[in-house]
Scaffold this motif. Structure first.
Motif, PDB file in Angstrom:
ATOM      1  N   ASP A  40      44.044  57.627  17.517  1.00 43.87           N
ATOM      2  CA  ASP A  40      44.482  56.721  18.092  1.00 43.87           C
ATOM      3  C   ASP A  40      44.081  54.745  17.945  1.00 43.87           C
ATOM      4  O   ASP A  40      45.792  54.446  18.634  1.00 43.87           O
ATOM      5  N   ASN A  89      38.625  51.241  18.020  1.00 41.72           N
ATOM      6  CA  ASN A  89      39.295  50.799  19.235  1.00 41.72           C
ATOM      7  C   ASN A  89      39.286  49.079  19.074  1.00 41.72           C
ATOM      8  O   ASN A  89      40.718  48.637  19.891  1.00 41.72           O
ATOM      9  N   SER A 110      46.129  61.740  22.192  1.00 43.15           N
ATOM     10  CA  SER A 110      46.174  60.459  21.276  1.00 43.15           C
ATOM     11  C   SER A 110      48.143  59.968  20.682  1.00 43.15           C
ATOM     12  O   SER A 110      48.393  59.202  20.380  1.00 43.15           O
ATOM     13  N   LYS A 146      48.060  53.086  19.287  1.00 44.63           N
ATOM     14  CA  LYS A 146      48.047  51.661  20.115  1.00 44.63           C
ATOM     15  C   LYS A 146      48.621  50.438  19.500  1.00 44.63           C
ATOM     16  O   LYS A 146      48.513  49.600  20.108  1.00 44.63           O
TER      17      LYS A 146
END
Length: 517
Positions: free
Chosen positions: A87, A52, A115, A91
């Motif tokens: 995810d 992340n 996601s 992103k």
């Protein structure tokens, strides 16, 4: 600052997780390097916050390195690790990589699907996002508020109103309507697919609103030819105590430019700086140039640009070029085109706009010169196309298209349309024809534009009580706009045409744009 010697894996995992949650992404990655240097091996709890962090730092190499590490460590089988990887790639706008990880997972949960769905929607892969949403529902997983918002975003981006209604129904069944993100996405989806009454109904029913909510409705009204309503909604927004932002003023200025409200547009342009401290960006200047240019105040538009301290982009120059085309100011149009070419020599728009301007002036030598220049520079024009949805299927048309299975019926309906609107007084405006031909050839070229073929098919296939919704990738030409208004009148139908610029709601021979688009 390093952790004390002897710190174990559990403590490192906790520190990395705390840094990631606090937004200290570089620190989280630095702790991981320190941990590795001390001989500690990552486990399934180490990697999700690191992935992340890499994603939010916009660092694809770091994400790929972490991906390689987790594969070597045999951690890909852990669901929450694989979810974090999907995810992260989503992103980072790497939808193909996210999809590849997704397809290789032996098990998936609602987080996995959401996601991928949100990543595809964010990357503009709207058709694929819609298919993922359908797959998620078919797999028996009820979408959460994040999945619903992403699916609605893709329905808006791909003009899939019917599917948007289906997603809305699912949100109601699952009790997700009160979520602000869902309400905002519904307002935006309905506005962007031309269903403005539905957008307003959702807006009015929302228990809470934020700047995004108000802005979505302001922009939606502007794009649907309801510029004065946009200004009224903005006044309500200010009275409610909600503060407008950068995007709100883009919607306001767009509304003013498409409604010819020059004084109001100038007042709002000043207000964004003096009342809210928002520095105008290229999008605001493009709207102001369009506003002044449409009103024929080209010199004022040039003065505004010359006095700007903002670094302007090609969008602003193209707005000036569009205004020059409307007012047939070839000299200033050529200067504007040169400005675009200096910023982006591969942009086809200035070539096309100049060619159209010269065509309307019957300057065929200049048309040939521009086309030769395009060819020599390897510039290709985006082909015009239009589509109309019937029972969830999009039917696509190009100019003089005869590839549709019902082509014979469509062309028969085209002939009928032409006869009926001529009887009502329609006269083709051959200034919009782009070829140096005899009048009959110029009229024939206009008659089979893609949007007219789509309208003809709509008359055949869309139930009489429903509006005919046509979408076009380029701007509608002036002659087609006049003709389709007449078609709406003589057939007693509502025709909603969305071109590259805005929506045109046509009924009883009138258009929501007021012939000012």
């Amino acid at each position: 600052m390093a952790l004390p010697p002897g710190t174990g894996l559990v403590a490192y995992n906790a520190a990395i997780s705390r840094c990631a949650r606090a937004g200290l992404y570089p620190r989280a990655l630095a702790l991981f390097r320190e941990m590795r240097a001390r001989g500690l091996r990552a486990d399934e709890y180490t990697l999700p916050p690191l992935l992340n962090s890499a994603a939010l730092l916009r660092a694809p190499p770091a994400a790929r390195a972490l991906h390689a590490l987790l594969l070597r460590a045999g951690l890909a089988s852990h669901l929450h690790v694989a979810n974090a990887l999907v995810d992260a790639y989503a992103k980072l706008s790497r939808p193909a990589a996210a999809r590849a990880v997704f397809d290789g997972m032996p098990a998936r949960d609602v987080v996995t699907w959401t996601s991928l769905l949100t990543g595809l929607a964010r990357a503009g892969a709207h058709g694929e996002a819609a298919r993922v949403y359908s797959g998620m529902v078919a797999a028996g997983l009820g979408p959460d508020e994040f999945a619903v918002a992403a699916a609605l975003s893709s329905c808006a981006g791909s003009t899939m109103l019917d599917m948007g209604r289906s997603v809305h129904a699912a949100a109601v069944r699952r009790g997700l309507e009160p979520f602000l993100s869902v309400g905002n996405s519904l307002v935006s989806m309905y506005a962007k697919t031309g269903a403005l009454r539905d957008a307003r109904a959702v807006f009015d029913a929302m228990p809470a609103r934020c700047t995004i909510t108000w802005t979505a409705l302001i922009v939606g009204c502007a794009q649907n030819g309801r510029g004065r309503q946009s200004l009224e909604i903005y006044a309500d927004m200010v009275r409610s105590g909600c503060r407008p932002d950068y995007v709100t003023f883009i919607g306001l200025l767009f509304a003013c430019s498409h409604a010819g409200l020059v004084d109001a547009g100038q007042a709002h342009f000043r207000s964004m700086v003096t009342d809210y401290g928002i520095a105008p960006g290229p999008d605001h200047y493009a709207c102001m140039v369009d506003l002044l240019g449409r009103a024929g105040r080209l010199e004022e538009a040039m003065d505004l640009l010359n006095g700007s301290s903002t670094e302007l982009d090609a969008t602003v120059c193209k707005a000036l070029l569009g205004a020059c085309r409307v007012h047939r100011n070839a000299e200033l149009a050529e200067r504007a085109a040169e400005m675009v070419w200096r910023l982006d020599p591969t942009d086809a728009v200035p070539y096309v706009m100049l060619s159209n301007l010269y065509s309307r002036a019957r300057r065929w030598g200049d048309v040939a010169r521009i086309r030769a220049l395009m060819k020599s520079r390897g510039i290709t024009k985006e082909p015009g196309c239009s589509w109309v949805g019937v029972n969830g299927v999009a039917h696509l048309f190009h100019v003089e298209d005869r590839g549709h299975p019902r082509a014979a019926e469509i062309y028969g309906k085209m002939e009928e349309m032409t006869e009926r609107i001529r009887a009502e007084g329609y006269v083709p405006d051959t200034d919009w024809a782009l070829q140096d031909e005899a009048p009959e050839g110029r009229e024939r070229g206009l008659a089979y534009h893609s949007e007219r073929l789509a309208v003809a098919f709509g008359l055949l296939a869309v139930p009489a009580a429903a509006p005919i919704r046509v979408f076009k990738n380029l701007r509608v030409c002036g002659d087609c706009h006049a003709a389709i208004k007449m078609v709406a009148k003589v057939y007693g139908r509502e025709i909603i045409l969305r071109d590259a610029n805005c929506f045109h709601h046509m009924k009883d021979g009138a258009c929501s744009c007021g012939d000012y688009w």
